[in-house]
Design a protein around this motif. Structure first.
Motif, mmCIF file in Angstrom:
data_model
loop_
_atom_site.group_PDB
_atom_site.id
_atom_site.type_symbol
_atom_site.label_atom_id
_atom_site.label_comp_id
_atom_site.label_asym_id
_atom_site.label_seq_id
_atom_site.Cartn_x
_atom_site.Cartn_y
_atom_site.Cartn_z
ATOM 1 N N LEU A 1 0.820 -1.199 0.000
ATOM 2 C CA LEU A 1 0.000 0.000 0.000
ATOM 3 C C LEU A 1 0.859 1.256 0.000
ATOM 4 C CD1 LEU A 1 -2.506 -1.518 2.482
ATOM 5 C CD2 LEU A 1 -3.245 -0.455 0.357
ATOM 6 N N LEU A 2 1.958 1.210 0.732
ATOM 7 C CA LEU A 2 2.865 2.351 0.761
ATOM 8 C C LEU A 2 3.452 2.617 -0.623
ATOM 9 C CD1 LEU A 2 4.280 4.498 2.462
ATOM 10 C CD2 LEU A 2 6.056 2.799 2.993
ATOM 11 N N GLU A 3 3.725 1.559 -1.386
ATOM 12 C CA GLU A 3 4.239 1.727 -2.746
ATOM 13 C C GLU A 3 3.231 2.428 -3.655
ATOM 14 O OE1 GLU A 3 5.197 -2.178 -4.079
ATOM 15 O OE2 GLU A 3 6.869 -2.443 -2.684
ATOM 16 N N LEU A 4 1.936 2.237 -3.354
ATOM 17 C CA LEU A 4 0.889 2.838 -4.180
ATOM 18 C C LEU A 4 0.568 4.266 -3.775
ATOM 19 C CD1 LEU A 4 -1.571 -0.183 -4.400
ATOM 20 C CD2 LEU A 4 -0.250 0.789 -6.276
ATOM 21 N N ALA A 5 0.779 4.622 -2.513
ATOM 22 C CA ALA A 5 0.363 5.928 -2.000
ATOM 23 C C ALA A 5 0.883 7.123 -2.800
ATOM 24 C CB ALA A 5 0.754 6.045 -0.531
ATOM 25 N N PRO A 6 2.119 7.111 -3.341
ATOM 26 C CA PRO A 6 2.579 8.275 -4.109
ATOM 27 C C PRO A 6 1.724 8.593 -5.334
ATOM 28 C CG PRO A 6 4.444 6.913 -3.476
ATOM 29 C CD PRO A 6 3.209 6.141 -3.128
ATOM 30 N N PHE A 7 0.969 7.612 -5.832
ATOM 31 C CA PHE A 7 0.123 7.865 -7.003
ATOM 32 C C PHE A 7 -1.065 8.763 -6.676
ATOM 33 C CE2 PHE A 7 2.178 3.828 -8.329
ATOM 34 C CZ PHE A 7 2.781 4.304 -9.493
ATOM 35 N N ALA A 8 -1.211 9.137 -5.422
ATOM 36 C CA ALA A 8 -2.226 10.132 -5.068
ATOM 37 C C ALA A 8 -1.912 11.480 -5.722
ATOM 38 C CB ALA A 8 -2.307 10.294 -3.552
ATOM 39 N N GLU A 9 -0.684 11.661 -6.198
ATOM 40 C CA GLU A 9 -0.297 12.892 -6.905
ATOM 41 C C GLU A 9 -0.601 12.820 -8.403
ATOM 42 O OE1 GLU A 9 0.711 15.413 -5.068
ATOM 43 O OE2 GLU A 9 0.501 14.059 -3.341
ATOM 44 N N GLU A 10 -1.001 11.666 -8.895
ATOM 45 C CA GLU A 10 -1.329 11.480 -10.314
ATOM 46 C C GLU A 10 -2.560 12.322 -10.677
ATOM 47 O OE1 GLU A 10 -1.679 10.401 -14.139
ATOM 48 O OE2 GLU A 10 0.024 9.791 -12.883
ATOM 49 N N GLN B 1 10.113 9.236 2.906
ATOM 50 C CA GLN B 1 10.135 9.679 4.298
ATOM 51 C C GLN B 1 9.119 10.787 4.531
ATOM 52 O OE1 GLN B 1 14.220 10.789 5.075
ATOM 53 N NE2 GLN B 1 14.809 8.706 5.686
ATOM 54 N N ASP B 2 9.065 11.739 3.592
ATOM 55 C CA ASP B 2 8.101 12.836 3.725
ATOM 56 C C ASP B 2 6.665 12.313 3.657
ATOM 57 O OD1 ASP B 2 10.172 14.623 3.931
ATOM 58 O OD2 ASP B 2 10.098 15.263 1.826
ATOM 59 N N LEU B 3 6.434 11.344 2.786
ATOM 60 C CA LEU B 3 5.103 10.766 2.665
ATOM 61 C C LEU B 3 4.707 10.056 3.959
ATOM 62 C CD1 LEU B 3 2.564 9.815 1.157
ATOM 63 C CD2 LEU B 3 3.932 7.936 0.212
ATOM 64 N N ILE B 4 5.617 9.272 4.521
ATOM 65 C CA ILE B 4 5.310 8.551 5.753
ATOM 66 C C ILE B 4 5.067 9.519 6.903
ATOM 67 C CG2 ILE B 4 6.236 6.953 7.479
ATOM 68 C CD1 ILE B 4 7.689 5.520 5.211
ATOM 69 N N LYS B 5 5.845 10.588 6.944
ATOM 70 C CA LYS B 5 5.627 11.600 7.977
ATOM 71 C C LYS B 5 4.214 12.167 7.877
ATOM 72 C CE LYS B 5 7.382 15.983 9.781
ATOM 73 N NZ LYS B 5 8.415 17.058 9.625
ATOM 74 N N GLU B 6 3.771 12.417 6.647
ATOM 75 C CA GLU B 6 2.412 12.921 6.445
ATOM 76 C C GLU B 6 1.380 11.897 6.900
ATOM 77 O OE1 GLU B 6 -0.533 14.581 2.877
ATOM 78 O OE2 GLU B 6 1.422 13.701 2.388
ATOM 79 N N LEU B 7 1.598 10.644 6.568
ATOM 80 C CA LEU B 7 0.658 9.596 6.947
ATOM 81 C C LEU B 7 0.531 9.464 8.460
ATOM 82 C CD1 LEU B 7 1.704 6.780 4.435
ATOM 83 C CD2 LEU B 7 -0.314 8.253 4.292
ATOM 84 N N LEU B 8 1.642 9.693 9.159
ATOM 85 C CA LEU B 8 1.654 9.485 10.605
ATOM 86 C C LEU B 8 1.201 10.706 11.394
ATOM 87 C CD1 LEU B 8 4.997 7.492 11.040
ATOM 88 C CD2 LEU B 8 2.660 6.601 10.940
#
Length: 418
Positions: free
Chosen positions: A334-343, A386-393
């Motif tokens: 799921l973490l691998e897919l999360a960056p596609f939220a910018e698509e 790292q920035d994405l995970i920080k946002e998620l947390l």
């Protein structure tokens, strides 16, 4: 978050169950109507939909009589549809418990309603029945006509000792939908259903093993599955299989995927119990055997990790498998897919990323293991991750959900997405 089955498409939020709700749904003792709901019928008859009356306390429904409408009390009840596979609907059934202080009046009103139904028979051939049967006081109105819509009828079963009223409407059907060809075949099915139903009512209700909660509703299944990985209970899986159909959870389209994934992971983890579980599966209605047959196939072919695709539905499968096992690989997927939220060009890819992002943020708040996995990934990830995970947390999942909905609305308004 409720077991990830609301993450499909843009339906991104269903509240989590509170501890009080979970405790209430997983009551420690059988309830009065349980025995009726969990019946297994022969001759291809099965329950294809189950709905429980919402809320608590005394409520009322009205019935028509020759002298006007009368009220019938309800303290609990279910609505069920019985079929020989859809769309061959055979009977519509209500199982209701009256307020004990009003049961005598309720029974009189329902009998008057049945008498009124006989008066309104359009063929003039309706037949009245009244008999004691298997501990019930049974009334029936049958129309033996086999016209274009087939035969129909109405039975009411009163169990005075428990103030229970079971109303069954036997449904007319077009010839192409019928699984019976003669009135004799129809009546044999009707009698079988009455026999099985009254036998169920006289049998002990299905009870879960010790420390396994009752699974009467989709919410009960949600609570059970959401924490299964913390304390796996394979001894409760046979009971859970038997409750899939009567609980109605498989009637929720978004629940079928994560439910199938959950069981596939449980099956893979317990190969020595598959023969035991297969025997239970074989006795279930078609909708359950189909879903669990698929789960068995997945479990023998690498599980959910052996499936391909990027979509909200695939995300739901990852969560279903994670809640069964606690396997970090599913969170990493799921973490691998999360960056596609910018698509912003490919809607399907964006939807996969957006639902992955929101569900990770939501579950990281509710499940310490999800948070721990994300924190471990952060320690070795590149700067962007790292920035994405920080946002998620740290970010409120509700803000992420609102932002996602706003993006969809903007893209749709711009004519880029349908």
């Amino acid at each position: 978050m409720r077991l990830a089955w609301p993450t499909c498409a843009i339906a991104l939020f269903v509240p989590a169950l509170s501890p009080a709700q979970s405790a209430r749904n997983g009551a420690a003792t059988p309830e009065p109507l349980d025995a009726y709901i969990f019946c297994q019928y022969g001759a291809g008859l099965s329950v294809v939909s189950t709905n429980r009356l919402p809320g608590r306390g005394v409520r009322y429904r009205t019935v028509a009589t020759a002298n006007g409408e009368r009220k019938v009390s309800l303290v609990d009840g279910y609505r069920l549809m019985i079929a020989q596979a859809e769309p061959s609907y055979f009977a519509n059934m209500k199982v209701e418990k009256s307020d004990p202080s009003q049961y005598a009046s309720d029974k009189g009103a329902v009998i008057k309603n049945l008498e009124y139904a006989m008066q309104l028979s359009s063929t003039g051939k309706a037949v009245w029945e009244h008999m004691p049967y298997n501990g019930f006081d049974v009334y029936g109105v049958n129309d033996p006509s086999m016209d274009a819509n087939g035969p129909n009828g109405m039975y009411v079963l009163f169990r005075d000792s428990t103030q229970t009223i079971v109303t069954i409407y036997f449904l007319g059907q077009k010839p192409e939908y019928r699984r019976f060809k003669t009135i004799e075949e129809h009546d044999a099915l009707r009698d079988l259903m009455l026999e099985e139903l009254t036998t169920c009512a006289n049998s002990p209700a299905l009870v879960p093993p010790q420390n396994v909660p009752y699974l009467r509703t989709p919410e009960d299944f949600d609570a059970f599955m959401n924490t299964y990985y913390l304390q796996p209970q394979p001894e409760g899986i046979a009971y859970a299989i038997g409750m899939l159909s009567p609980s109605g959870v498989l009637q929720i389209p978004q629940a079928v995927g994560p439910m199938t994934a959950f069981f596939s992971e449980v099956f893979a983890a317990n190969p020595t119990r598959l023969a035991e579980w297969q025997a239970v599966i074989d006795k279930q209605p078609a909708v359950t055997t189909l879903a669990l047959g698929r789960a068995l196939s997945w479990s023998k072919a690498g599980g959910v990790l052996g499936l391909e695709g990027r979509s909200p539905e695939m995300n739901d499968l990852y969560w279903g498998a994670f809640f069964a096992s606690g396997n970090p690989v599913y969170v990493k997927k799921l973490l691998e897919l999360a960056p596609f939220a910018e698509e912003r060009n490919d809607f399907n890819l964006w939807a996969a990323g957006a639902t992955a992002k929101w569900s990770l943020a939501s579950n990281a708040r509710q499940h310490s293991l999800v948070r721990k996995i994300l924190e471990q990934e952060k320690s070795t990830a590149d700067k962007r991750t790292q920035d994405l995970i920080k946002e998620l947390l740290t970010r409120d999942p509700e803000q992420i959900r609102k932002e996602t909905s706003d993006i969809y609305a903007q893209q749709k308004a711009a004519g880029k997405w349908k």
